[in-house]
Design a protein around this motif. Structure first.
Motif, PDB file in Angstrom:
ATOM      1  N   GLY A 162       0.802  -1.232   0.000  1.00 54.74           N
ATOM      2  CA  GLY A 162       0.000   0.000   0.000  1.00 54.74           C
ATOM      3  C   GLY A 162       0.826   1.270   0.000  1.00 54.74           C
ATOM      4  O   GLY A 162       0.272   2.362   0.154  1.00 54.74           O
ATOM      5  N   ARG A 163       2.143   1.130  -0.175  1.00 55.73           N
ATOM      6  CA  ARG A 163       3.064   2.277  -0.154  1.00 55.73           C
ATOM      7  C   ARG A 163       2.897   3.079   1.138  1.00 55.73           C
ATOM      8  O   ARG A 163       2.887   4.323   1.138  1.00 55.73           O
ATOM      9  CB  ARG A 163       2.839   3.175  -1.365  1.00 55.73           C
ATOM     10  CG  ARG A 163       3.031   2.472  -2.710  1.00 55.73           C
ATOM     11  CD  ARG A 163       2.816   3.428  -3.871  1.00 55.73           C
ATOM     12  NE  ARG A 163       2.854   2.733  -5.144  1.00 55.73           N
ATOM     13  CZ  ARG A 163       3.969   2.490  -5.844  1.00 55.73           C
ATOM     14  NH1 ARG A 163       5.143   2.859  -5.367  1.00 55.73           N
ATOM     15  NH2 ARG A 163       3.916   1.864  -7.011  1.00 55.73           N
ATOM     16  N   LEU A 164       2.731   2.387   2.225  1.00 57.16           N
ATOM     17  CA  LEU A 164       2.549   3.012   3.537  1.00 57.16           C
ATOM     18  C   LEU A 164       3.786   2.900   4.407  1.00 57.16           C
ATOM     19  O   LEU A 164       3.717   3.183   5.612  1.00 57.16           O
ATOM     20  CB  LEU A 164       1.364   2.369   4.264  1.00 57.16           C
ATOM     21  CG  LEU A 164       0.004   2.457   3.549  1.00 57.16           C
ATOM     22  CD1 LEU A 164      -1.039   1.667   4.330  1.00 57.16           C
ATOM     23  CD2 LEU A 164      -0.425   3.894   3.388  1.00 57.16           C
ATOM     24  N   GLU A 165       4.887   2.491   3.799  1.00 55.83           N
ATOM     25  CA  GLU A 165       6.075   2.283   4.614  1.00 55.83           C
ATOM     26  C   GLU A 165       6.532   3.616   5.220  1.00 55.83           C
ATOM     27  O   GLU A 165       6.396   4.681   4.618  1.00 55.83           O
ATOM     28  CB  GLU A 165       7.201   1.675   3.778  1.00 55.83           C
ATOM     29  CG  GLU A 165       7.731   2.562   2.654  1.00 55.83           C
ATOM     30  CD  GLU A 165       6.957   2.400   1.363  1.00 55.83           C
ATOM     31  OE1 GLU A 165       7.417   2.944   0.339  1.00 55.83           O
ATOM     32  OE2 GLU A 165       5.900   1.737   1.375  1.00 55.83           O
ATOM     33  N   VAL A 166       7.055   3.522   6.429  1.00 51.13           N
ATOM     34  CA  VAL A 166       7.555   4.683   7.169  1.00 51.13           C
ATOM     35  C   VAL A 166       9.061   4.536   7.312  1.00 51.13           C
ATOM     36  O   VAL A 166       9.548   3.469   7.711  1.00 51.13           O
ATOM     37  CB  VAL A 166       6.899   4.790   8.562  1.00 51.13           C
ATOM     38  CG1 VAL A 166       7.464   5.974   9.327  1.00 51.13           C
ATOM     39  CG2 VAL A 166       5.384   4.934   8.425  1.00 51.13           C
ATOM     40  N   THR A 167       9.760   5.625   6.991  1.00 50.30           N
ATOM     41  CA  THR A 167      11.215   5.608   7.101  1.00 50.30           C
ATOM     42  C   THR A 167      11.654   6.676   8.088  1.00 50.30           C
ATOM     43  O   THR A 167      10.962   7.680   8.290  1.00 50.30           O
ATOM     44  CB  THR A 167      11.867   5.888   5.739  1.00 50.30           C
ATOM     45  OG1 THR A 167      11.411   7.152   5.252  1.00 50.30           O
ATOM     46  CG2 THR A 167      11.517   4.801   4.740  1.00 50.30           C
ATOM     47  N   PRO A 168      12.797   6.466   8.736  1.00 49.69           N
ATOM     48  CA  PRO A 168      13.306   7.513   9.634  1.00 49.69           C
ATOM     49  C   PRO A 168      13.615   8.781   8.847  1.00 49.69           C
ATOM     50  O   PRO A 168      14.123   8.729   7.729  1.00 49.69           O
ATOM     51  CB  PRO A 168      14.575   6.891  10.224  1.00 49.69           C
ATOM     52  CG  PRO A 168      14.437   5.423   9.999  1.00 49.69           C
ATOM     53  CD  PRO A 168      13.664   5.267   8.735  1.00 49.69           C
ATOM     54  N   ALA A 169      13.274   9.915   9.411  1.00 43.63           N
ATOM     55  CA  ALA A 169      13.574  11.192   8.758  1.00 43.63           C
ATOM     56  C   ALA A 169      15.084  11.343   8.634  1.00 43.63           C
ATOM     57  O   ALA A 169      15.836  10.939   9.532  1.00 43.63           O
ATOM     58  CB  ALA A 169      12.996  12.350   9.565  1.00 43.63           C
ATOM     59  N   PRO A 170      15.554  11.913   7.545  1.00 46.43           N
ATOM     60  CA  PRO A 170      16.993  12.143   7.414  1.00 46.43           C
ATOM     61  C   PRO A 170      17.521  12.960   8.585  1.00 46.43           C
ATOM     62  O   PRO A 170      16.808  13.798   9.151  1.00 46.43           O
ATOM     63  CB  PRO A 170      17.108  12.907   6.092  1.00 46.43           C
ATOM     64  CG  PRO A 170      15.869  12.584   5.337  1.00 46.43           C
ATOM     65  CD  PRO A 170      14.807  12.374   6.365  1.00 46.43           C
ATOM     66  N   LEU A 171      18.779  12.707   8.908  1.00 46.70           N
ATOM     67  CA  LEU A 171      19.356  13.372  10.073  1.00 46.70           C
ATOM     68  C   LEU A 171      19.305  14.891   9.915  1.00 46.70           C
ATOM     69  O   LEU A 171      18.982  15.611  10.866  1.00 46.70           O
ATOM     70  CB  LEU A 171      20.809  12.903  10.263  1.00 46.70           C
ATOM     71  CG  LEU A 171      21.551  13.532  11.452  1.00 46.70           C
ATOM     72  CD1 LEU A 171      20.829  13.209  12.754  1.00 46.70           C
ATOM     73  CD2 LEU A 171      22.990  13.046  11.494  1.00 46.70           C
ATOM     74  N   TRP A 172      19.591  15.391   8.709  1.00 47.01           N
ATOM     75  CA  TRP A 172      19.606  16.844   8.516  1.00 47.01           C
ATOM     76  C   TRP A 172      18.212  17.440   8.673  1.00 47.01           C
ATOM     77  O   TRP A 172      18.040  18.533   9.214  1.00 47.01           O
ATOM     78  CB  TRP A 172      20.167  17.180   7.129  1.00 47.01           C
ATOM     79  CG  TRP A 172      19.285  16.733   5.985  1.00 47.01           C
ATOM     80  CD1 TRP A 172      19.354  15.557   5.319  1.00 47.01           C
ATOM     81  CD2 TRP A 172      18.187  17.464   5.414  1.00 47.01           C
ATOM     82  NE1 TRP A 172      18.376  15.486   4.351  1.00 47.01           N
ATOM     83  CE2 TRP A 172      17.646  16.658   4.376  1.00 47.01           C
ATOM     84  CE3 TRP A 172      17.636  18.711   5.657  1.00 47.01           C
ATOM     85  CZ2 TRP A 172      16.585  17.059   3.594  1.00 47.01           C
ATOM     86  CZ3 TRP A 172      16.556  19.114   4.876  1.00 47.01           C
ATOM     87  CH2 TRP A 172      16.045  18.294   3.857  1.00 47.01           C
ATOM     88  N   LEU A 173      17.177  16.712   8.201  1.00 49.20           N
ATOM     89  CA  LEU A 173      15.816  17.215   8.310  1.00 49.20           C
ATOM     90  C   LEU A 173      15.345  17.187   9.758  1.00 49.20           C
ATOM     91  O   LEU A 173      14.713  18.134  10.252  1.00 49.20           O
ATOM     92  CB  LEU A 173      14.887  16.393   7.421  1.00 49.20           C
ATOM     93  CG  LEU A 173      13.411  16.825   7.393  1.00 49.20           C
ATOM     94  CD1 LEU A 173      13.288  18.274   6.924  1.00 49.20           C
ATOM     95  CD2 LEU A 173      12.602  15.907   6.495  1.00 49.20           C
ATOM     96  N   ASN A 174      15.657  16.096  10.452  1.00 52.61           N
ATOM     97  CA  ASN A 174      15.267  15.977  11.852  1.00 52.61           C
ATOM     98  C   ASN A 174      15.964  17.046  12.694  1.00 52.61           C
ATOM     99  O   ASN A 174      15.346  17.699  13.552  1.00 52.61           O
ATOM    100  CB  ASN A 174      15.622  14.585  12.364  1.00 52.61           C
ATOM    101  CG  ASN A 174      14.968  14.296  13.699  1.00 52.61           C
ATOM    102  OD1 ASN A 174      13.754  14.191  13.810  1.00 52.61           O
ATOM    103  ND2 ASN A 174      15.785  14.179  14.736  1.00 52.61           N
ATOM    104  N   ALA A 175      17.276  17.254  12.430  1.00 50.28           N
ATOM    105  CA  ALA A 175      18.016  18.269  13.175  1.00 50.28           C
ATOM    106  C   ALA A 175      17.493  19.668  12.854  1.00 50.28           C
ATOM    107  O   ALA A 175      17.402  20.531  13.741  1.00 50.28           O
ATOM    108  CB  ALA A 175      19.505  18.170  12.844  1.00 50.28           C
TER     109      ALA A 175
END
Length: 773
Positions: A276-289
């Motif tokens: 269902g293309r619902l996979e969740v990935t960790p936000a990139p470090l630069w975006l999270n920071a």
């Protein structure tokens, strides 16, 4: 333990809550779970784990043309008593061509990691092998997986990804979901060589719901042929154990305290999310920071301008916004953020900012109190309260309270001192906005209290106060913008009060000009005394000297030339000048008494006083051939509190003035009128009148009204006396006149109860009039 360890677990708790909140319906999912559950074990016993049973299951499922079959069972050992079962299973795998078998990775302390695969016959018969590795975090909870994992250059697909490559090769042949960033774990084998373990394409498992959320088909039902045809058509079928006694259960974010999720259902959640293309990935470090840092930076910028309460509100709002952004990123962008670092940063920033502001404020107040103690000469502080017992904060609080009390005392001292001053005082800023005022100012400007004057414009308040010389306003924006110097100006206001207006600059502690101090000193009595003194000098030096000099001149003429005039002429002229001097002195004495002596007020009827005064003018009327009548509209009763003799003399002066300036055979009309603020005696003549430009001057001493009234022979004190008596009674004199149209004087006095209640029954006008003959 580093900073990441401090925020990791709070982040996990928040992220678990987000995962648990994202339930979804899987009733129509393409993923089907065939479970070896308690029902299967009870019905089939050990036969449920034989290869022949698995072969029969695969055959039945394959008839429905599934997209892929994942036999999530570790088939690593051959059974010597069931060799035919392995052959049968291998044949079923070969015939189906869509079966994926799991393999696992085992690591032992001090040994190389190794993969554990199914027996060779089964491995070669299966379409693919997938690494069935479900890692758990150090708190025992399974939250994420890696779609590719293994030794460097030998990475293997995860079991779920292997099934997707079988079921949809076009979609998953090249593209692998998840983050491409690889993580490396190093192991040191006994040989001393480092073997690197790599894992990549990390996915946060977006669980559809708690354990049991996916519909399960019992293994025994599927193998017995009880299911309707087409049950597995186009489905991804996962076969695995769910019975608790068989193990393979995991703690997951959506599980309760007493429930666990079997591994086969975890793989079902992964499969369903990828489909269902619902996979969740960790936000990139630069975006999270960036997200966390932006919230902290906004807080720092805002706190530089806000007061503590709004700064607290800002920090709380940014923390809430950070959590909301994390939820939106998870729900909409399928990115998992770690906002606890930002929330913790906001808390630290606000705490440090609050401490810094508090410390700066208390330090400043302590320094200020020390400075006040060293410089104050009126209200001294106690010795040194900052050295008393207590901790650091207690001492700061006591110092703050002490400084506050001292400032209150100083403010009260300034306020009391200002209010005790008898003159009106206004303290305003450079634009003229009133900041402080005293009680005398409130009384002068006719407001309830000095507080009512605050923030009012001194320019507007003093618009009617004008210079006695230039007749310009003494307070204007241009004057307030001038160089700060002390100036005193003589002025008069709208109530004809003489004022001395002082304007002095107001300076702060650094000597900077911050406003003005305006003083309004009422010098009316002093100016009146000065004018009276000048009047007396003028009277004695001019008016009194004139008749006396005339008498001396006549005496000198009689001594040197006795025959110049007859004795009767000589006596008549001497008597006339003597009577004039006596009249002048009498008028001046009466004016002085009217101005200075206390009045004994009595309630009298003005109508009666007017009639008496008209009777007293009989001789003057006969001589001037003037008729005096009382208007029929005149009031019969007009009771006022008056000094009878002075009021009668004032009316006599008005009548005498009207008779003196009326032409022969003219009529003077008198009346008692009712007004809103009192009762008035109206005296109207038919004389030459007085121009507008000369009306104010005729009430001044020694003024005779100019050429139009040239027949006046007095000192010009009559109307001054009238004005003085009216003012001393709280009344006024009103003149209505124009050049050539006669004069109407109204002598207005405050009324007592009962004034002007009914028409006056006075004698007819002809009874009061005298024939000119």
């Amino acid at each position: 333990m580093d900073i990441f360890d401090l925020v990791r677990q709070p982040n996990r708790i928040l992220q678990d809550a987000l995962v648990a909140s994202q339930h979804r319906d899987v009733q129509r999912s393409d993923v089907v779970v065939v479970a070896i559950d308690e029902k299967t074990i009870s019905a089939l016993g050990a036969w449920a784990f034989r290869g022949a049973a698995h072969a029969e299951l695969i055959d039945r499922i394959s008839k429905d043309s599934p997209r892929a079959i994942g036999l999530d069972l570790l088939l690593t050992d051959s059974d010597a008593h069931s060799a035919d079962d392995d052959k049968a299973l291998a044949a079923s795998l070969q015939q189906s061509g869509r079966v994926v078998l799991p393999m696992t990775m085992q690591t032992y302390y001090g040994a190389n990691p190794r993969t554990v695969q199914p027996i060779r016959a089964l491995a070669t018969s299966a379409n693919r092998l997938g690494l069935d590795r479900l890692p758990v975090d150090n708190d025992g909870v399974l939250r994420d997986i890696y779609l590719q994992e293994g030794l460097r250059d030998f990475e293997l697909d995860h079991f779920s990804l292997a099934m997707l490559r079988v079921g949809d090769a076009d979609r998953f042949s090249l593209h692998v979901p998840g983050s491409t960033k690889a993580e490396e774990l190093s192991h040191a084998p006994p040989s001393g060589r480092w073997l690197d373990w790599r894992r990549s394409h990390k996915l946060i498992v977006p669980f559809a719901g708690p354990p049991g959320h996916f519909n399960r088909i019992s293994y025994v039902d599927a193998i017995s042929g009880l299911l309707p045809p087409g049950t597995f058509d186009g489905k991804y079928v996962l076969v695995g154990t769910t019975a608790a006694e068989l193990g393979g259960l995991y703690e997951v974010p959506v599980a309760g305290d007493d429930t666990l999720m079997p591994g086969v259902e975890i793989n079902a959640n992964v499969l369903d999310s990828l489909l269902g293309r619902l996979e969740v990935t960790p936000a990139p470090l630069w975006l999270n920071a960036s997200l966390n840092a932006s919230a902290v930076l906004l807080a720092l910028v805002g706190m530089a301008f806000l007061e503590p309460l709004f700064a607290l509100f800002l920090a709380g709002s940014l923390a809430l916004a950070l959590l909301s952004a994390s939820w939106a990123g998870f729900a909409l962008l399928r990115l998992q953020f770690a906002p606890v670092t930002g929330v913790l940063g906001l808390g630290i920033v606000y705490t440090l900012w609050s401490w810094s502001r508090l410390n700066a404020a208390t330090r400043y107040l302590i320094d200020a109190s020390i400075h006040l103690r060293a410089t104050a000469s009126i209200s001294q502080l106690p010795c040194d309260a900052t050295r008393s017992s207590g901790d650091f904060l207690d001492r700061r609080i006591r110092a703050l309270a002490q400084a506050t009390r001292h400032l209150r005392d100083l403010h009260q001292l300034v306020s009391d001192s200002l209010n005790s001053l008898p003159d009106a005082k206004l303290v305003c800023d450079q634009q003229g906005r009133v900041r402080l005022a005293n009680a005398a100012a409130a009384h002068y400007f006719n407001v309830a209290s000095s507080e009512a004057l605050r923030n009012m414009s001194a320019i507007e308040l003093m618009r009617g106060v004008r210079s006695s010389e230039s007749h310009e306003a003494v307070v204007t924006p241009d004057l307030l913008a001038q160089h700060p110097t002390t100036i005193a100006v003589s002025a008069r206001d709208g109530d004809e009060l003489d004022l001395l207006v002082k304007r002095a600059p107001s300076l702060n502690a650094d000597g900077q000009h911050v406003g003005w101090i305006l003083s309004l000193v009422d010098v009316t009595e002093m100016r009146q005394a000065q004018r009276q003194h000048e009047d007396a000098i003028h009277f004695l030096s001019h008016d009194m000297r004139a008749p006396q000099a005339a008498i001396l001149t006549l005496l000198e003429l009689d001594r040197h030339a006795p025959s110049a005039m007859s004795p009767s002429q000589f006596r008549e002229r001497i008597g006339r000048h003597a009577r004039k001097a006596l009249s002048l002195s009498e008028g001046f004495i009466q004016l002085a008494r009217a101005r200075s002596q206390p009045y004994r007020l009595e309630v009298r009827n003005l109508a009666a006083i007017l009639l008496e005064c008209i009777d007293d003018t009989w001789e003057a009327r006969r001589r001037s051939q003037v008729q005096v009548i009382v208007d029929s509209s005149s009031a019969a009763e007009a009771f006022c509190r008056v000094e009878p003799n002075l009021v009668a003399r004032a009316i006599d002066n008005l009548l005498g003035n009207a008779i003196e300036h009326s032409p022969p055979h003219s009529t003077i009309i008198c009346a008692v009128e009712q007004h809103q603020d009192g009762c008035a005696i109206r005296i109207q003549d038919q004389g030459p009148g007085i121009g507008k430009d000369k009306q104010a001057a005729i009430f001044e001493p020694f003024d005779r009204g100019g050429s139009a009234r040239s027949r006046a022979h007095g000192a010009g004190l009559g109307l001054t006396f009238v004005k003085t008596v009216a003012a001393r009674h709280g009344g006024r004199v009103v003149l209505e006149s124009a050049e050539g149209s006669g004069c109407t004087f109204r002598f207005v006095l405050p009324a007592s109860p009962g004034c002007c209640q009914r028409p006056c029954a006075l004698p007819a006008p002809e009874e009061l009039a005298l024939d000119a003959l």
